[in-house]
Design an enzyme around this catalytic site. Structure first.
Site, mmCIF file in Angstrom:
data_model
loop_
_atom_site.group_PDB
_atom_site.id
_atom_site.type_symbol
_atom_site.label_atom_id
_atom_site.label_comp_id
_atom_site.label_asym_id
_atom_site.label_seq_id
_atom_site.Cartn_x
_atom_site.Cartn_y
_atom_site.Cartn_z
ATOM 1 N N ASP A 3 -19.041 -2.595 -12.080
ATOM 2 C CA ASP A 3 -18.613 -1.178 -11.508
ATOM 3 C C ASP A 3 -18.194 -0.141 -12.868
ATOM 4 O O ASP A 3 -17.457 -0.912 -13.745
ATOM 5 C CB ASP A 3 -17.487 -1.131 -10.652
ATOM 6 N N HIS A 53 -13.320 12.348 -11.710
ATOM 7 C CA HIS A 53 -12.400 11.349 -11.227
ATOM 8 C C HIS A 53 -11.534 10.880 -12.131
ATOM 9 O O HIS A 53 -10.209 10.717 -11.885
ATOM 10 C CB HIS A 53 -13.590 10.305 -10.825
ATOM 11 N N GLU A 109 -14.279 4.527 -2.383
ATOM 12 C CA GLU A 109 -14.789 5.329 -3.403
ATOM 13 C C GLU A 109 -16.126 5.595 -3.488
ATOM 14 O O GLU A 109 -17.085 4.753 -2.941
ATOM 15 C CB GLU A 109 -14.557 4.561 -4.780
ATOM 16 N N GLU A 156 -19.728 6.248 -4.669
ATOM 17 C CA GLU A 156 -20.407 5.830 -5.902
ATOM 18 C C GLU A 156 -21.991 5.676 -5.436
ATOM 19 O O GLU A 156 -22.356 5.798 -4.118
ATOM 20 C CB GLU A 156 -20.119 4.452 -6.389
ATOM 21 N N ASP A 215 -17.005 1.747 -3.067
ATOM 22 C CA ASP A 215 -16.082 0.553 -3.793
ATOM 23 C C ASP A 215 -14.756 0.539 -3.071
ATOM 24 O O ASP A 215 -13.960 1.122 -3.785
ATOM 25 C CB ASP A 215 -16.276 0.738 -5.247
ATOM 26 N N ARG A 229 -5.084 0.422 -3.630
ATOM 27 C CA ARG A 229 -4.560 1.193 -4.543
ATOM 28 C C ARG A 229 -3.354 0.618 -4.915
ATOM 29 O O ARG A 229 -2.797 0.575 -6.178
ATOM 30 C CB ARG A 229 -4.483 2.695 -4.106
ATOM 31 N N GLN A 236 -3.941 -2.642 -6.608
ATOM 32 C CA GLN A 236 -4.259 -2.152 -8.091
ATOM 33 C C GLN A 236 -3.392 -1.840 -9.030
ATOM 34 O O GLN A 236 -3.249 -2.314 -10.403
ATOM 35 C CB GLN A 236 -5.540 -1.441 -7.901
ATOM 36 N N LYS A 279 -10.115 -4.801 -5.704
ATOM 37 C CA LYS A 279 -11.577 -4.514 -5.762
ATOM 38 C C LYS A 279 -12.522 -5.379 -5.206
ATOM 39 O O LYS A 279 -13.854 -5.245 -4.926
ATOM 40 C CB LYS A 279 -12.120 -3.983 -7.150
ATOM 41 N N THR A 312 -17.322 -4.545 -0.950
ATOM 42 C CA THR A 312 -18.185 -3.272 -1.563
ATOM 43 C C THR A 312 -19.389 -2.934 -0.713
ATOM 44 O O THR A 312 -19.933 -4.114 -0.314
ATOM 45 C CB THR A 312 -18.791 -3.717 -3.105
ATOM 46 N N GLU A 352 -7.605 10.853 -4.725
ATOM 47 C CA GLU A 352 -7.612 12.203 -5.362
ATOM 48 C C GLU A 352 -7.618 13.095 -4.210
ATOM 49 O O GLU A 352 -6.912 14.159 -4.489
ATOM 50 C CB GLU A 352 -9.214 12.211 -6.202
#
Lengths: 417, 417
Positions: free
Chosen positions: B125, B132, B198, B200, B232, B236, B239, B252, B256, B362
């Site tokens: 990834d 971002h 996420e 992607e 993805d 948070r 992480q 993560k 996925t 975000e």
């Protein structure tokens, strides 16, 4: 536990790495045989494909030794692993009634070439050696505050690259990559200048854990098929420039070497030892129900091209802060599915003394204090032509459980086509 | 390029995601058919196993559609990919002489269930969306200095976990993990509280690069078989506590999701677009010989359990700073061997506007500014029962190249056995 004698006489020497007590699993080929599974006994390899075809070994309804990798056996789980080991001990023990049947299935190890013993599904590398983390943290963080804040709570790991896991004996091309000197305005691209090794153990996962489902440390230990030596080749200058914020990537992606013989958990059983006293209590999901580390003596030699090797480090796997079982339980804790063939790198094994450091980064203290080899040559990092060899063994009472060696020679970097 | 008409009439609607211009590849199953490869055309799927068995399609000496994954085709390389596409266009074009032969091999898409189209060998990834990275850097680093120092020079990436790549429609269990509040004395373990998506794109690698051998950006582009939507899923809070110093790991690793239809590079050809002007010149090995991004409109919806979906973000893949070809060239630059089945996540696609942000992190600015759904519900992060759906398409002149959707519903975390 004493030596268990075998009718393969070379297996009965106290120094032999592969006595009947060991029985490590590999994949070999010879000038006349296609790659196949085998078990080491003394200076021989028992051809398991031949043994299965002859009906001497039958551990599952379908053949498992008709493929040149151990993943099918690993999928069968601990009961089958135990049955295979028991049968092999029976076949190879002194006084076995089946010696005459089995003897023709033995190949001279000197005539065999070893291949990767498993299909590596995924490779994960940890950072679980406290002395290593302290050394690295002292160099790059702050000697007074060397460990990252999470280090005593989490077996920190990162996903590595399975496509470049190779068997001992494979030459390693020096990687290219982006690097940037601290005072440079912009990075450059070219061959790595700070090529390093990392002395690690690799744990090989057998069986699967379901996606979404965490597992206990005991379940994780039950899922470990065996261990190998592992060299996590590392490009320190590439790593320094790339690793923030998402961790090591190309600095570790170019090669990882493993020793060819998987030493099973059963063979290591007498050498179990505990992880150290905890400075901070671990969360319950990481607490071990019993000793899950092993007393494995490890050493590293470095030989410049055409010169004799020098032993540059000696340490022991018992120095690790987290066991492979803890690492695997943590790995699955989020619900990450684990599979047969997953390879778990322990992280660099370093002891507290300077001579016990498992990387050149530590041995030369980031290049500030180069080491001198017995040949008189000096090294901060690896040069083209250098051969780096890891060795490991457990010392029993009158016998040895050997891992053999994990070796690789550095070749010059390749250029773009 | 206008719409190319097909005798499959549903493929000729301007809004149909799967016209003859598209021909995306997937793996499907029905109540009566085992999993097999297929190509989407209108509201149908052409059963490629049946077509190959009938001799209507033959792109290699040996069968390639006797297995339920596209890796064997991907291994054949661009020439065979071109031949397959040309043959499918011939078979399915309006006026085809072979309509009567092929028609019985069409399955109603509504009666098919989609599976993973490839065996995912490894998953990597990236972090290549500048908006971002700016947003994340503003939140967690420093708004004045949001980009990491290497960001404008390196397509930053990390190795992810292939074992938990799942096809759209697979439910996702909320992960467990270690988290620590900034003011807490010690971490705790339990279900993630800040579960995110996420947005992607995923690039699918076809062919291999040799260990030790770097490749050019052109070679990398030639090795990309096609693209999918990719979510993805990210924890948070896990992480934040784990990612220093070795990057995201369990945050993560739990899941996925990818969309089931691989849209080929050939179908995307009319929509190629350039990466943006460079603030700093890229090193030569990363410079593109031509446009290697694509104009792909992307959107995200969120539907609480039993409620209607709300569109929470709309953006475009053309916002990326690095193309998949650049990422792949960088990935191989160290000598990292790449293989058919490797999946390359683009990194989160976010545009400059608030409504163009490709993650809840975000959109809700780290939870400080929750979003309100059309149902009146409020979200900072994902709740159990939420369904998150990515969609994407390229808008041609009178036709659409659709990616379909990539969806998943969040289930509660599982407990230890």
């Amino acid at each position: 536990m004493p030596l268990t004698p075998s009718w393969v006489e070379s297996a009965n020497d106290a120094d032999c790495p592969f006595p009947l007590n060991n029985l490590p699993y590999g994949v070999f080929t010879t000038n006349s045989l296609e790659p196949r599974c085998g078990v080491a006994i003394g200076d021989r390899i028992l051809d398991l494909q031949a043994a299965e075809e002859a009906g001497v070994i039958a551990i599952a309804e379908d053949p498992v030794f008709d493929v040149p990798y151990w993943n099918d056996v690993m999928d069968l789980g601990p009961e089958a692993w135990g049955a295979l080991r028991a049968r092999l001990q029976e076949l190879l023990a002194e006084g076995s009634a089946e010696q005459a049947t089995v003897a023709p299935m033995l190949i001279l190890m000197a005539e065999a070439r070893m291949e990767l013993p498993i299909v590596v599904t995924e490779f994960t590398d940890f950072y679980a050696g406290k002395h290593h983390a302290m050394n690295v943290g002292s160099m790059f963080r702050d000697p007074e505050n060397a460990l990252p804040p999470n280090w005593l709570h989490i077996p920190i790991g990162y996903n590595g690259r399975a496509s470049t896991v190779v068997v001992s004996g494979t030459d390693i091309h020096r990687p290219n990559g982006q690097t940037k000197a601290p005072d440079a305005d912009a990075p450059g691209f070219g061959p790595c200048k700070r090529l390093d090794f990392e002395l690690e153990m690799g744990a090989i996962v057998g069986g699967t854990s379901e996606m979404g489902q965490p597992i206990t440390v005991q379940q994780a230990d039950d899922m470990i098929f065996g261990y190998v030596l592992l060299n996590d080749w590392s490009a320190r200058d590439i790593q320094a420039w790339e690793y923030q914020p998402l961790g090591p990537f190309q600095a570790k992606a170019f090669a990882t070497s493993i020793s060819p013989w998987i030493v099973t958990k059963a063979a290591l059983e007498p050498f179990r030892t505990s992880t150290p006293e905890r400075e901070r209590d671990l969360l319950p999901y990481l607490q071990e129900p019993g000793p899950m580390l092993y007393d494995i003596a490890l050493s590293v030699t470095l030989a410049p091209e055409g010169r004799d090797p020098t032993t540059i480090a000696e340490t022991n796997y018992d120095q690790m802060y987290y066991s492979a079982a803890q690492q695997l339980a943590h790995h699955a804790s989020s619900g990450c599915a684990m599979n047969s063939g997953d390879l778990i790198g322990s992280g660099t094994v370093s002891g507290p003394q300077k001579t016990e450091r498992g990387s050149l980064l530590e041995l030369s203290w980031g290049g500030k204090d180069p080491i001198t080899l017995s040949t008189g040559e000096v090294r901060s990092f690896l040069e083209d032509g250098d051969t780096l060899t890891l060795s490991g063994h457990c010392q029993g009472d009158g016998f040895t459980i050997g891992f053999g060696s994990c070796t690789g020679t550095v070749l010059p970097a390749k250029t773009f086509p």
